[in-house]
Design a protein around this motif. Structure first.
Motif, PDB file in Angstrom:
ATOM      1  N   ILE A 330       0.834  -1.199   0.000  1.00 21.37           N
ATOM      2  CA  ILE A 330       0.000   0.000   0.000  1.00 21.37           C
ATOM      3  C   ILE A 330       0.870   1.251   0.000  1.00 21.37           C
ATOM      4  O   ILE A 330       0.623   2.206  -0.752  1.00 21.37           O
ATOM      5  CB  ILE A 330      -0.944   0.004   1.215  1.00 21.37           C
ATOM      6  N   GLY A 331       1.893   1.270   0.850  1.00 17.78           N
ATOM      7  CA  GLY A 331       2.798   2.417   0.893  1.00 17.78           C
ATOM      8  C   GLY A 331       3.465   2.653  -0.441  1.00 17.78           C
ATOM      9  O   GLY A 331       3.601   3.802  -0.894  1.00 17.78           O
ATOM     10  N   SER A 332       3.872   1.571  -1.089  1.00 14.82           N
ATOM     11  CA  SER A 332       4.504   1.682  -2.404  1.00 14.82           C
ATOM     12  C   SER A 332       3.534   2.251  -3.431  1.00 14.82           C
ATOM     13  O   SER A 332       3.889   3.114  -4.249  1.00 14.82           O
ATOM     14  CB  SER A 332       5.002   0.307  -2.846  1.00 14.82           C
ATOM     15  N   ARG A 333       2.267   1.809  -3.387  1.00 12.02           N
ATOM     16  CA  ARG A 333       1.262   2.309  -4.336  1.00 12.02           C
ATOM     17  C   ARG A 333       0.987   3.798  -4.125  1.00 12.02           C
ATOM     18  O   ARG A 333       0.869   4.559  -5.092  1.00 12.02           O
ATOM     19  CB  ARG A 333      -0.038   1.512  -4.190  1.00 12.02           C
ATOM     20  N   ILE A 334       0.866   4.200  -2.869  1.00  5.92           N
ATOM     21  CA  ILE A 334       0.630   5.620  -2.590  1.00  5.92           C
ATOM     22  C   ILE A 334       1.740   6.461  -3.188  1.00  5.92           C
ATOM     23  O   ILE A 334       1.501   7.438  -3.906  1.00  5.92           O
ATOM     24  CB  ILE A 334       0.532   5.858  -1.072  1.00  5.92           C
ATOM     25  N   ALA A 335       2.965   6.091  -2.877  1.00  2.00           N
ATOM     26  CA  ALA A 335       4.108   6.879  -3.335  1.00  2.00           C
ATOM     27  C   ALA A 335       4.234   6.879  -4.854  1.00  2.00           C
ATOM     28  O   ALA A 335       4.498   7.914  -5.474  1.00  2.00           O
ATOM     29  CB  ALA A 335       5.384   6.338  -2.696  1.00  2.00           C
ATOM     30  N   LYS A 336       4.013   5.730  -5.478  1.00  2.00           N
ATOM     31  CA  LYS A 336       4.131   5.645  -6.936  1.00  2.00           C
ATOM     32  C   LYS A 336       3.074   6.492  -7.622  1.00  2.00           C
ATOM     33  O   LYS A 336       3.362   7.177  -8.619  1.00  2.00           O
ATOM     34  CB  LYS A 336       4.027   4.192  -7.393  1.00  2.00           C
ATOM     35  N   ARG A 337       1.853   6.465  -7.122  1.00  2.00           N
ATOM     36  CA  ARG A 337       0.802   7.269  -7.753  1.00  2.00           C
ATOM     37  C   ARG A 337       1.099   8.758  -7.633  1.00  2.00           C
ATOM     38  O   ARG A 337       0.878   9.523  -8.578  1.00  2.00           O
ATOM     39  CB  ARG A 337      -0.564   6.938  -7.141  1.00  2.00           C
ATOM     40  N   LEU A 338       1.594   9.152  -6.485  1.00  2.00           N
ATOM     41  CA  LEU A 338       1.939  10.562  -6.328  1.00  2.00           C
ATOM     42  C   LEU A 338       3.125  10.919  -7.218  1.00  2.00           C
ATOM     43  O   LEU A 338       3.112  11.931  -7.926  1.00  2.00           O
ATOM     44  CB  LEU A 338       2.255  10.858  -4.862  1.00  2.00           C
ATOM     45  N   ARG A 339       4.135  10.106  -7.198  1.00  2.00           N
ATOM     46  CA  ARG A 339       5.345  10.377  -7.977  1.00  2.00           C
ATOM     47  C   ARG A 339       5.061  10.415  -9.474  1.00  2.00           C
ATOM     48  O   ARG A 339       5.565  11.280 -10.196  1.00  2.00           O
ATOM     49  CB  ARG A 339       6.384   9.287  -7.673  1.00  2.00           C
ATOM     50  N   GLU A 340       4.242   9.499  -9.948  1.00  2.03           N
ATOM     51  CA  GLU A 340       3.994   9.393 -11.385  1.00  2.03           C
ATOM     52  C   GLU A 340       2.978  10.403 -11.899  1.00  2.03           C
ATOM     53  O   GLU A 340       2.933  10.678 -13.100  1.00  2.03           O
ATOM     54  CB  GLU A 340       3.523   7.971 -11.719  1.00  2.03           C
ATOM     55  N   ASN A 341       2.171  10.980 -11.006  1.00  2.00           N
ATOM     56  CA  ASN A 341       1.107  11.880 -11.450  1.00  2.00           C
ATOM     57  C   ASN A 341       1.318  13.339 -11.075  1.00  2.00           C
ATOM     58  O   ASN A 341       0.652  14.213 -11.637  1.00  2.00           O
ATOM     59  CB  ASN A 341      -0.242  11.410 -10.897  1.00  2.00           C
ATOM     60  N   CYS A 342       2.208  13.618 -10.137  1.00  2.00           N
ATOM     61  CA  CYS A 342       2.373  14.992  -9.667  1.00  2.00           C
ATOM     62  C   CYS A 342       2.946  15.896 -10.756  1.00  2.00           C
ATOM     63  O   CYS A 342       4.051  15.655 -11.257  1.00  2.00           O
ATOM     64  CB  CYS A 342       3.278  15.043  -8.442  1.00  2.00           C
ATOM     65  N   LEU A 376       4.662   0.301   6.281  1.00  2.00           N
ATOM     66  CA  LEU A 376       3.945   1.306   5.492  1.00  2.00           C
ATOM     67  C   LEU A 376       4.790   2.568   5.332  1.00  2.00           C
ATOM     68  O   LEU A 376       4.974   3.072   4.215  1.00  2.00           O
ATOM     69  CB  LEU A 376       2.624   1.631   6.193  1.00  2.00           C
ATOM     70  N   PHE A 377       5.311   3.063   6.453  1.00  2.00           N
ATOM     71  CA  PHE A 377       6.085   4.305   6.417  1.00  2.00           C
ATOM     72  C   PHE A 377       7.361   4.133   5.591  1.00  2.00           C
ATOM     73  O   PHE A 377       7.719   5.003   4.786  1.00  2.00           O
ATOM     74  CB  PHE A 377       6.463   4.736   7.840  1.00  2.00           C
ATOM     75  N   THR A 378       8.031   3.016   5.787  1.00  2.00           N
ATOM     76  CA  THR A 378       9.303   2.777   5.087  1.00  2.00           C
ATOM     77  C   THR A 378       9.095   2.708   3.578  1.00  2.00           C
ATOM     78  O   THR A 378       9.887   3.260   2.802  1.00  2.00           O
ATOM     79  CB  THR A 378       9.946   1.467   5.589  1.00  2.00           C
ATOM     80  N   ALA A 379       8.024   2.048   3.144  1.00  2.00           N
ATOM     81  CA  ALA A 379       7.755   1.934   1.708  1.00  2.00           C
ATOM     82  C   ALA A 379       7.493   3.298   1.089  1.00  2.00           C
ATOM     83  O   ALA A 379       7.980   3.601  -0.013  1.00  2.00           O
ATOM     84  CB  ALA A 379       6.565   1.006   1.478  1.00  2.00           C
ATOM     85  N   LEU A 384       9.613   7.656  -2.421  1.00  2.00           N
ATOM     86  CA  LEU A 384       9.642   9.109  -2.656  1.00  2.00           C
ATOM     87  C   LEU A 384      11.022   9.711  -2.474  1.00  2.00           C
ATOM     88  O   LEU A 384      11.198  10.911  -2.697  1.00  2.00           O
ATOM     89  CB  LEU A 384       8.642   9.805  -1.721  1.00  2.00           C
ATOM     90  N   ARG A 385      11.975   8.889  -2.081  1.00  2.00           N
ATOM     91  CA  ARG A 385      13.339   9.385  -1.907  1.00  2.00           C
ATOM     92  C   ARG A 385      13.877   9.910  -3.242  1.00  2.00           C
ATOM     93  O   ARG A 385      13.741   9.285  -4.278  1.00  2.00           O
ATOM     94  CB  ARG A 385      14.241   8.278  -1.377  1.00  2.00           C
ATOM     95  N   GLY A 386      14.444  11.103  -3.210  1.00  2.00           N
ATOM     96  CA  GLY A 386      14.995  11.698  -4.422  1.00  2.00           C
ATOM     97  C   GLY A 386      13.998  12.509  -5.223  1.00  2.00           C
ATOM     98  O   GLY A 386      14.350  13.091  -6.248  1.00  2.00           O
ATOM     99  N   THR A 387      12.731  12.566  -4.773  1.00  2.00           N
ATOM    100  CA  THR A 387      11.720  13.385  -5.450  1.00  2.00           C
ATOM    101  C   THR A 387      11.547  14.697  -4.691  1.00  2.00           C
ATOM    102  O   THR A 387      12.094  14.887  -3.598  1.00  2.00           O
ATOM    103  CB  THR A 387      10.355  12.668  -5.512  1.00  2.00           C
TER     104      THR A 387
END
Length: 420
Positions: A330-342, A376-379, A384-387
């Motif tokens: 779930i954490g990975s999905r949250i971050a990926k959606r934000l990273r890929e769509n922002c 969750l937090f770690t994922a 998002l590291r580097g964004t």
């Protein structure tokens, strides 16, 4: 004084012309000055002087290249798809020209499918009403995240009788009133309320935090729309963002992603978390209620989850604690959606409450699980590291008032930054 309003009436006149003409007569009975626009989305062309937009016009608008005989040869589902396409196009053109103030339909399952598909494309808060034989059952397929009003027909829409006449009369009175209210509202405020509107997502187990944030924002001059994160709520918020109705989002409760992953009943689908990011709308995203997946009553929990940690929220809803592996995904999905769509990553931040992500996930409560929360937090941090999307960790729990006010204050700062 005339009302100067128009009401669109959409339906399959080849099977229900008599009932639609009665609906038209009742609309005019309640206000003779109303312009009633009849739109024929039937399988077969029907001729009547009251029909404003003929079936051939709807068919042409769909882009369908076959003739009427070929259309008749299609299976019912194929015809419905063609007529939906054409009716959506026709109604959008009418709306763009300011051509009507409300829309109403009558139907069984196919007629309701056509009418609701058209209505779902109209803006939220635009008046929409369907009298339907399926309105007493599960209507989420028809309504989705929109504000369609559905009225059960009680009897089938197959010939006029005392019961159906009374139901249709009620519907006619309702749609006339809704149209007048809408037209009056638009005349009073044609560009919409200038107050800045913010969306907040909330669940029962994140209510204190959401309320504290809402109160702070309201004291600061914002109007706040709170969305219950039950699938339709998340989709409704995303839709309002896409319609340009929200200037900021405090996505406190992203629990719908847990249901999306594990097959719960409150999934908002794969587009969740993409609207504000894509539109560059300032947002703060948190992890409220991601400790749980929602199922129905206890006996509806899938067999493969019966040995998991379960909690009966109420007789209709059973909660399942998310595992470490699920939280990581779930954490990975949250971050990926934000990273890929922002489109403007500096206007998006993720805030993590380290002491509990719901009322039942804090120490001493049934879903307290430090390892799962840490996964969750770690994922999220890893993805998002580097964004340019900032991650803020706070030694607090999701319902702490000072934490919630900090989120609200920061969102207000991002909105001000966007305005500049």
């Amino acid at each position: 004084m005339t009302s100067s309003i128009s009401i669109a009436v959409i339906g399959t006149f080849d099977t229900k012309l008599q009932e639609y003409l009665y609906l038209r007569s009742q609309i005019l009975y309640h206000d003779p000055s109303v312009n009633v626009v009849l739109i024929d989305a039937g399988r077969t062309a029907t001729e009547h002087e009251a029909i404003t937009i003929k079936q051939a016009d709807v068919l042409k608008a769909s882009g369908y290249e076959g003739d009427d005989d070929r259309l008749k040869s299609l299976p019912r589902a194929g015809v419905v798809k063609v007529m939906i396409s054409g009716a959506v196009s026709v109604v959008r053109q009418l709306l763009d020209r300011g051509g009507f103030d409300a829309i109403i339909g009558l139907g069984g399952s196919s007629g309701t499918t056509i009418a609701s598909a058209v209505m779902r494309q109209l803006p939220l808060t635009f008046p929409k009403l369907i009298v339907s034989t399926v309105a007493s059952g599960d209507t989420k397929f028809y309504v989705a995240e929109t504000d369609i009003t559905m009225m059960y027909s009680v009897v089938d829409i197959a010939g006029l009788n005392g019961v159906l006449r009374a139901v249709v009369d009620n519907a006619a009175a309702a749609i006339v009133g809704m149209a007048k209210a809408y037209a009056s509202r638009i005349r009073r405020d044609p560009t919409g309320d200038e107050k800045k509107v913010v969306g907040i997502t909330m669940f029962g187990v994140t209510t204190p935090g959401a309320d504290a944030a809402r109160n702070w924002l309201e004291r600061s001059g914002f109007e706040v729309c709170v969305f219950h994160a039950t699938g339709a709520g998340g989709r409704a918020m995303e839709r309002l963002v896409r319609e340009g109705k929200l200037c900021g989002v405090l996505d406190l409760t992203t629990t719908e992603l847990a249901d999306e992953l594990a097959g719960g009943i409150f999934s908002a689908g794969g587009d969740r978390l993409t609207a504000a990011a894509g539109a560059g709308v300032p947002q703060i995203v948190s992890v409220g209620a991601l400790d749980m997946v929602n199922f129905g009553a206890m006996d509806t929990v899938p067999a493969e989850f019966r040995e998991r940690k379960l909690s009966e929220h109420n007789p209709s809803v059973t909660l399942m604690r998310t595992s470490c592996g699920e939280c990581e995904e779930i954490g990975s999905r949250i971050a990926k959606r934000l990273r890929e769509n922002c489109t403007e990553p500096r206007l998006t931040e993720v805030w993590l409450p380290l002491r509990g992500i719901s009322a039942v996930a804090v120490e001493g409560q049934v879903f307290h699980d430090e390892a799962a929360d840490a996964a969750l937090f770690t994922a999220i941090k890893k993805e998002l590291r580097g964004t340019e999307i900032k991650v803020v960790e706070v030694d607090s729990h999701i319902n702490d008032a000072s934490w919630a006010e900090s989120l609200a204050r920061r969102l207000a700062e991002l909105i001000a930054q966007k305005s500049k």
